[in-house]
Structure formats: C-alpha cells, structure tokens
Design an enzyme around this catalytic site. Sequence first.
Site, PDB file in Angstrom:
ATOM      1  CB  SER A 120      -0.967  -0.046   1.186  1.00 21.63           C
ATOM      2  OG  SER A 120      -1.978   0.919   1.052  1.00 21.63           O
ATOM      3  CG  HIS A 174      -5.665  -2.455   0.508  1.00 21.85           C
ATOM      4  ND1 HIS A 174      -4.876  -2.327  -0.613  1.00 21.85           N
ATOM      5  CD2 HIS A 174      -5.178  -1.568   1.412  1.00 21.85           C
ATOM      6  CE1 HIS A 174      -3.966  -1.397  -0.403  1.00 21.85           C
ATOM      7  NE2 HIS A 174      -4.112  -0.929   0.822  1.00 21.85           N
ATOM      8  CD  GLU A 210      -5.396  -4.449  -3.581  1.00 21.38           C
ATOM      9  OE1 GLU A 210      -5.674  -3.840  -2.530  1.00 21.38           O
ATOM     10  OE2 GLU A 210      -4.313  -5.032  -3.755  1.00 21.38           O
TER      11      GLU A 210
END
Length: 501
Positions: free
Chosen positions: A195, A400, A308
């Site tokens: 990320s 995610h 995601e």
Amino acid sequence: MQNPSAPVVETRQGVLTGFTDENIHVWCGIPYAEPPVGDWRWRSPRPAKPWEGVRPATAFAPSSWQSSEYCQELGGGDPGQFSEDCLYLNVWSPVERSAPLPVMVWLHGGGFTLGAGGLPPYNGKALARRDVVVVSVNYRLGHLGFFAHPALDGEEEQVVHNFALLDQIAALKWVGDNIAAFGGDPNNITLFGESAGARSVLSLLASPLAGGIFHKAIVQSAYTLPDTPRVKALQKGEALAAHFGLENASAAQLRAIPADAFWPLAAPLNVAPAPIAGDCVLPEAMLDVFFAAHQHSVPVMVGSNSDEASVMAVFGIDLAGEIEKLRRTRRFGLGLIKLLYPGVKGDAELGRQVCRDMAFTTMGYVVMQAQQRVGASCWRYWFDYVAEAEHATYVNGAWHGNEIPYVFDTLGQIAPSRDYVNENDLRFAAQVADYWVSFAREAEAREMLPGPTHWPACRKGRDVLLRIGVNKHAGFRLENRFMRARMSLFRRVMKHHVSLD
C-alpha cells in the site's frame, strides 16, 4: 561469542544487545537517524550519533503520531507509543549462518498516516528462518512526513517536502553501512512494502536520490493516485497554518505547533495518501517516471489483490456512484467499460471491479511495461487466496492487505486469523513466503523463480502473471495477458480519472 541469548553486535554508531527468539536473533528500536524534533522538524534526517557503552535493543521504539484506534482497526495492530522521535528500525537474523544472507527491508503501509515497523503481522522471524535478514522501518507519518510551506523553503540546499521518503533512504543507507554485522549481504538488499509502503518503493525507484542503495524491489498493492503537485502542497501548508491561527507563519511558529496536533485533522487539511512531486526527492511525479521508463533498473516483483476495492470506503469512494457518474458524464466510456466486463451486473459490482482495476491492478501493468523498456526483470502476481473458514466473509476475494500475513508467514500467530486458520491455510502461507524469499535470493541470477509453479519473469514480449490463489482457493496458476484489454485502456486514462477529488 557463540550464539548468546543476548546477542551483541557492533554498528558504526556503537554496540547493541538484542535477544534471541528460538533460532532467530532480534534487535529492536535501533536508531538510524537523529530525532527529527525541535528545530529539526521538517528537515532532512541526520545520521544517528554514536553512543558509549552497550545500548539495549530489546523493545520496539515509538512510532510516529497517528490514530491508535484506526491503526488497530485497519493498520495491522497496536502501534504502541507515539513520538516525533520515531526514526528507528528492527532486525531479525538467523542464529546459525555460514555466509552473508540476502536482506529484506520492509516499509509498512497505512496511507502515510498509520502503521509501524513493529506491528505483529510484520514479525520477521518466519522469513529470517528461510536464511534472510529482515529489517522493518519506522518513518515520519502524516504532516510530519509530508509538508510544504513557503516559510520552510530555502532552509536546506535543496527543496524538501517528502521527509518520510528521506527517512526511508536514510534507513537504507544505514542498512548498507551496518547490515554485514548482523549477517546480511549489503550488496543484496530487497526493498518491499505494501500500500503506502509499496508507493514508497515506487517513489524510491523513481527518485534520483535512491539509486544504488537497494538492489531489488517488491511492490504489493500500490495504488495509482497521483502525487500531490508542489504548488498544491504549498497551498495546503498555508491553509493548515491558518487553521492554527498562523497567517504568514514563520518556520519557528510552525515548528512550535505540538506534534500531536496534526494527525486528527480531517479533509481538506489531512495528508493525501501520496507523496509530493516537485522536490529533490521526487523532481518528477512517480507515475511520469514510470510512463517514461526512467526508473532505476533493478528486478521488480509487483502485484495486487482480488478485492482491493475493499479499501475504497476508507478513501470515501462510492463504488456504485462512480458508475452513475460515468453514466451522466461519459456514456460512451461507460459503454466501452461494460464491453470489458461482460456479465457483470449492477452498478455496485461494476464499480467495485472498475475501481479495483483502475486504482490498483493497472499499476502492475504500468510497472511491467516500464521494466520491459529498460530491460529489467519483472514478476507479476494476482493474490486471490482466502482462508478456508473465511470464504463467506470475503465474498469478493482477498481484501487490501490480506496478503501480508502470507508474505511474512505470520498467519498462525496474529489475531484474528490464528483463531480460524487450518493446516491448508498455513501450508499455503509458507509457499507464498517461499516465493518472496526466492525473489530476494535469486531474482538477479535467474529468470524463473522456483515454487509449486515455476514463475517466469516478464521480459520484452512476455506478459505473464502468477495467480496466487485461484477463486479464493489454494493453487498457483500462470496466466498470459492478464486483463490485457482493461489494462491497456486504464493505462491511457488513469492519470485523468484516478483522484480523490
């Protein structure tokens, strides 16, 4: 000194003592730079000063100021104490080693506002057992890490706004100078992150200041949000100062604002989850560097997860609303998109897949093409495994950040997964971690990573991706030209359509 329970190591700054966790030596809270406090807030990090005697390195140091509640909910666990004095790193190294080992340096995610190197999912013990040295890094977060204001211009020889990225560069230089003492090979350093940590890896691949300080890179779930232009960052800095009653603020007045006053700020005064383009660290926006294939030429692994879009709500994005917006303003574009997503029904599901692919999946395609243009290796993946007991919870696939405990092989040690994982889940996690270590060990020497499925690099003319998990179940499968039509379209339009505005 043979494998003491309190291992002692000598760095360039002084002697450290750590502790032994079964067959792994651990050192926590090692200073890699001087505290960025007082007059040194919003300045480039300075090398850590030497110390006398033996310094204990047995507890994680404070992390940068942030929301503890938010980090525990979304960031991977309890970040512990907070301080502006936060520039520390942690090292895991095998007790038994016969030669210098590959080094893996981890940059945590959290939107540049959350996280710490010592969070439970990032425990380096299981990776270190595979004969690598693991390093995790704390860096400045939020406005302490990314800030621009006219009063700060001219304080250093070069313009600096991305202080957090400079922290990461300082940590990598410390690793290069000192890691041999911990058993690591300073000529084989892999930088990896997820990320915002992955955005950091891409930023350092694009930065003229980071050439040669790492040798391989792993990019997990990086997003395509644009960097903040310097002009806009300066405007935000002035607005922030005005919020604190400081019109035409001086540098001293800005530095007198308490360190804990920044992180609670809400939009539009909060920090964007992207660095600032236009300083010495990022003279050009990261995406522009990759579109031009001007990144540092090192082997790269890059990929993202099957759901995601699970993080979009954190960014305040209405998935169905994005499709409705297209319907109102770009009906032709919506028609083209529907052709690329046959059988997908409903605005919410279409929005979920389009936002996922435009904001995340396409980044891997962009990186692959840039790597091919400079003649560097690139391994692409798509993570789609869900623990067997959690299929009903993760309906659309891996969220995610879900790959992290597989990468670190910490799935059975962290909450809540330790309460429901089974032997199949743990076996799969071990295989994923093996791939990551194989990349760190062998990516420069070979074009095929060993594993349950031999994983080839994407060289010019080869667009192949490894599916890590297939429809949420265990398995590894190669796929050629993965989502190629979607990726080709989104690569062309993402710079105009991916934003938080």
